[in-house]
Design a protein around this motif. Structure first.
Motif, PDB file in Angstrom:
ATOM      1  N   ARG A   1       0.828  -1.216   0.000  1.00  0.00           N
ATOM      2  CA  ARG A   1       0.000   0.000   0.000  1.00  0.00           C
ATOM      3  C   ARG A   1       0.859   1.262   0.000  1.00  0.00           C
ATOM      4  NH1 ARG A   1      -4.786  -1.896  -0.176  1.00  0.00           N
ATOM      5  NH2 ARG A   1      -5.451  -3.738   0.989  1.00  0.00           N
TER       6      ARG A   1
ATOM      7  N   ARG B   1       1.900   1.429  -3.767  1.00  0.00           N
ATOM      8  CA  ARG B   1       0.778   1.746  -4.647  1.00  0.00           C
ATOM      9  C   ARG B   1      -0.446   2.031  -3.800  1.00  0.00           C
ATOM     10  NH1 ARG B   1       0.411  -1.045  -9.515  1.00  0.00           N
ATOM     11  NH2 ARG B   1      -1.698  -0.159  -9.629  1.00  0.00           N
ATOM     12  N   PRO B   2      -0.635   3.262  -3.344  1.00  0.00           N
ATOM     13  CA  PRO B   2      -1.774   3.564  -2.468  1.00  0.00           C
ATOM     14  C   PRO B   2      -3.123   3.252  -3.114  1.00  0.00           C
ATOM     15  CG  PRO B   2      -0.168   5.345  -2.431  1.00  0.00           C
ATOM     16  CD  PRO B   2       0.249   4.434  -3.524  1.00  0.00           C
ATOM     17  N   ASP B   3      -3.188   3.247  -4.457  1.00  0.00           N
ATOM     18  CA  ASP B   3      -4.457   3.010  -5.149  1.00  0.00           C
ATOM     19  C   ASP B   3      -4.722   1.522  -5.397  1.00  0.00           C
ATOM     20  OD1 ASP B   3      -2.223   2.891  -6.849  1.00  0.00           O
ATOM     21  OD2 ASP B   3      -3.512   3.142  -8.615  1.00  0.00           O
TER      22      ASP B   3
ATOM     23  N   ASP C   1      -5.756  -2.247  -5.482  1.00  0.00           N
ATOM     24  CA  ASP C   1      -6.872  -3.076  -5.024  1.00  0.00           C
ATOM     25  C   ASP C   1      -6.314  -4.476  -4.798  1.00  0.00           C
ATOM     26  OD1 ASP C   1      -9.355  -4.019  -4.356  1.00  0.00           O
ATOM     27  OD2 ASP C   1     -10.076  -4.186  -6.428  1.00  0.00           O
TER      28      ASP C   1
END
Length: 537
Positions: free
Chosen positions: A239, A242-244, A246
């Protein structure tokens, strides 16, 4: 059979009532007149489900009686059980055997013919020897046998345990006494209850070993209970990068044994999946859907629980191995047999027989690494797992101790001697040399001046970079040629049926050190070997 039961407490009363229910004529004796009066009135001195009805029925059938008078009950009895208390002695914690020895003296005075005196009480190793000494000292002319028959009764389930036992352990030193004890328990043949005949000292030690292991098991899980998970670093990294994203993160520890890994994966005992959300769990369930046909249990847990499960499993198996190894050392000193002790406790379904094979210590890719990691994790969280810490320390020391065992078998010195090792890998059916006991054993022997030659069916290439000054042979017989001692380190199938006469003929000295108990000492000695095994006197 006529049976006398000395002691009408928990063990004596339950055992006496059950033996009477089998059809034997039993008299339970106790020095406490109030207890005997209560029993004769149908009042139980203890609560145990079903005991009052069992006693009442057998008293009504005139198979069970109670008395304070020992002499008439013992006279004519074919088996006399000692089931008196053995409380911890004040001051030092040793078992107080005064009641056992007093009973033995009273029995000696009362016997009128051959009988087997049986210690049913939980007693230390060697108690049966002392009971026999007391009997023969009191009555040198006495025709008597002495046996050990430890009880494995659980309070609240004692009648079921007696009538449907996991096992019956009988320690006897002569066939006549063993035959009497076999007749005592003949009614249980219908239940196919396994009767394990051992030496007397082995039987005495079996009860202590069983209870000690169960106590270890309880304490182990209590220490694990204090430990929390190691964190969710993988999810944090994902996370953060890549905070976005899924993504779901799950834990799915493996439980594969080297040499049996494909079978373990396709036919597992269990599948552990740690997931924090239903979506991730559903994906993992689909991954393992083919195993539904095998009815493999899938255990869904939290992620941290799954992570800890793998460490706990390996640490407990390492604990089990180390426990039986320490019992083996005790067996060697007290004259018991660790293989019989292992069978005696392993038949208890609360313990199980797997990983109860005494040897030179555990090694491999998992147990040493995982036990140490669990210890360090627990220390970091302020909840030390002291049992596992001890296991790690004992196992490390044991491997080096095996070298000392070989040296002792060679008369106290191996300097200049040729020592042949069969097996280098940490277990059979693998080429894995990681933390193999052979590494420490060879180092210890070389430090003592030995010349080492070794053979392993699969592990020699992996061993070469790890071992200096070792010669390698093409097979077991070439390895033994000219050797002053032959040491079995790994129990490969190829080593289980060696031609002992051929080995002896090719060796410089017939010394066999069997660190896996592959061979019976009697067989080796019959072929002229000086034999040293693990956990056998």
């Amino acid at each position: 059979m006529r049976i006398a039961m000395i002691g009408s407490g928990y063990v004596g009363l339950v055992s006496g009532a059950c033996l009477a229910d089998f059809g034997h004529e039993v008299v339970c004796i106790d020095k406490d007149p109030e207890k005997i009066a209560a029993l004769n009135e149908g009042r139980m001195p203890i609560y145990e489900p079903g005991l009052d009805a069992l006693v009442a029925e057998n008293v009504r059938q005139k198979r069970l009686a109670f008395s304070t008078d020992l002499k008439p009950a013992v006279a004519g009895a074919q088996a006399v059980f000692i089931a008196v208390g053995t409380p911890s002695r004040r001051g030092d914690g040793f078992a107080d055997l005064s009641y056992v020895y007093a009973a033995a003296r009273a029995i000696a005075e009362a016997l009128t013919g051959y009988a087997v005196v049986v210690t049913k009480s939980t007693v230390p190793v060697g108690t049966g020897d002392e009971v026999e000494r007391i009997l023969r000292e009191a009555r040198p002319d006495l025709d008597v046998g002495v046996a050990s028959n430890p009880e494995f009764l659980r309070e609240g389930a004692a009648i079921g345990d007696f009538k449907r036992p996991d096992r019956i352990v009988i320690g006897a030193e002569d066939a006549r006494a063993a035959a009497v004890m076999q007749e005592v328990y003949r009614p249980l043949y219908l239940n196919q209850a396994p009767i394990l005949f051992t030496g007397r000292r082995t039987a005495e030690l079996t009860k202590y070993a069983a209870n000690a292991f169960l106590a270890t098991k309880i304490t182990f899980i209590n220490e694990i209970a204090d430990l929390v998970g190691t964190g969710d670093e993988v999810e944090r990294i994902l996370r953060e990068a890549r905070p976005d994203l899924d993504v779901g993160v799950a834990s799915n520890p493996e439980f594969l044994r080297e040499g049996a890994a494909i079978g373990d994966f396709k036919r597992p005992d269990r599948i552990v999946i740690g997931a924090e959300d239903a979506r991730a769990a559903a994906v993992m369930q689909e991954v393992y859907r083919p195993l539904y046909l095998n009815q493999a249990p899938i255990l869904f847990t939290g992620r941290r629980t799954a992570e800890l499960t793998k460490y706990a499993a390996n640490a407990f198996l390492a604990t089990k191995i180390t426990f039986i190894n320490e019992i083996a050392d005790l067996c060697e000193q007290v004259g018991a047999n660790v293989q019989e002790v292992a069978r005696g406790i392993g038949l208890d379904n609360r313990i199980g027989g797997k990983f109860l094979h005494a040897g030179p210590g555990y090694g491999g890719s998992c147990f040493p690494k995982d036990t140490l990691a669990l210890v360090k994790t627990a220390q970091d969280y302020g909840t030390p797992v002291r049992i596992v810490e001890t296991v790690v320390a004992v196992n490390d020391q044991r491997k080096r101790a095996m070298a000392r065992k070989v040296i002792a078998a060679c008369g106290g010195s191996v300097r200049g001697k040729r020592v042949a090792l069969l097996g280098l890998t940490f277990k059979p059916n693998t080429d894995d040399m990681r933390d193999a006991p052979s590494l420490s054993i060879i180092a210890g022997l070389q430090d003592a001046g030995a010349r080492i030659v070794a053979y392993d069916p699969e592990g020699m290439e992996q061993a070469r970079p790890l071992l200096q000054g070792v010669d390698y042979a093409e097979d077991a017989y070439a390895c033994a040629e000219g050797a002053d001692a032959l040491v079995i380190v790994t129990e490969w199938n190829a080593f289980r049926a060696l031609d002992l006469a051929r080995l002896k003929a090719t060796m410089a000295a017939p010394v066999l050190v069997d660190l896996r108990n592959v061979y019976a000492s009697a067989d080796a000695e019959q072929h002229g070997f000086a034999y040293a095994g693990i956990g056998v006197a």
